[in-house]
Design a protein around this motif. Sequence first.
Motif, short mmCIF file in Angstrom:
data_model
loop_
_atom_site.label_atom_id
_atom_site.label_comp_id
_atom_site.label_asym_id
_atom_site.label_seq_id
_atom_site.Cartn_x
_atom_site.Cartn_y
_atom_site.Cartn_z
N LYS A 1 21.38 52.17 59.05
CA LYS A 1 20.33 51.75 59.99
C LYS A 1 19.25 52.83 60.11
O LYS A 1 18.06 52.54 60.08
CB LYS A 1 20.95 51.45 61.35
CG LYS A 1 19.98 50.89 62.37
CD LYS A 1 20.70 50.32 63.57
CE LYS A 1 20.95 51.41 64.59
NZ LYS A 1 21.56 50.93 65.83
N ASN B 1 15.34 52.51 59.13
CA ASN B 1 14.31 52.80 60.14
C ASN B 1 13.32 53.86 59.65
O ASN B 1 12.18 53.89 60.11
CB ASN B 1 14.94 53.26 61.45
CG ASN B 1 15.61 52.13 62.20
OD1 ASN B 1 15.32 50.95 61.96
ND2 ASN B 1 16.50 52.46 63.10
N LYS B 2 13.75 54.71 58.73
CA LYS B 2 12.86 55.73 58.16
C LYS B 2 12.01 55.16 57.03
O LYS B 2 11.26 55.89 56.41
CB LYS B 2 13.68 56.90 57.63
CG LYS B 2 14.27 57.77 58.72
CD LYS B 2 15.07 58.90 58.08
CE LYS B 2 15.54 59.87 59.12
NZ LYS B 2 15.21 61.26 58.78
#
Length: 179
Positions: A113, A117-118
């Motif tokens: 996750k 998200n990066k």
Amino acid sequence: MRDVIDRILVSEEEIVKRSSELGKQISDDYRKTNETPLVVALLKGSVPFLAELIKHIDLDIQFDFMDVSSYQGTESIGDIRIDKDLDCSVKGLSILLVEDIVDTGRTLKEVTKLLMNKGAKDVKVVSLLDKPDRRVVEIEADYVGFEIPNEFVVGFGLDYDQKYRNLPYIGVLKPEVYK
């Protein structure tokens, strides 16, 4: 040191053979997609597996490391702490996450996750070991070396209290050592 091992679950020869098979499969899969993955290894346990695996990946890969923790003693506490983040950006990259063992799945799910998200394009997981009987979150590795029963294992990077990582095989630790 070997006197704490009840029995060998996966031999060094089996690990080398399976790493070769996984490396070929990973190479073939990424060639089909015309992608070159950034190989991200989770410290410290995955280092021996990473070292063996990358010998068999026939691609121009780069690799980086993350150090995340979710264990106290023998139990996964479910709270992920990042002790070392990546040195490079993952934005737009395909990530191949290298793990020593998929146990509860909590660490893997959180790290996946986090990478998405990066800005990672996608995250695939290769794990030396899979212990599905301990899973508490829904997650599966894309590539698995060996499925093992719910026993406390050490060696080839896996530890108990930072010991036994340097064993060249996966062994079942005698219960009297950790109880």
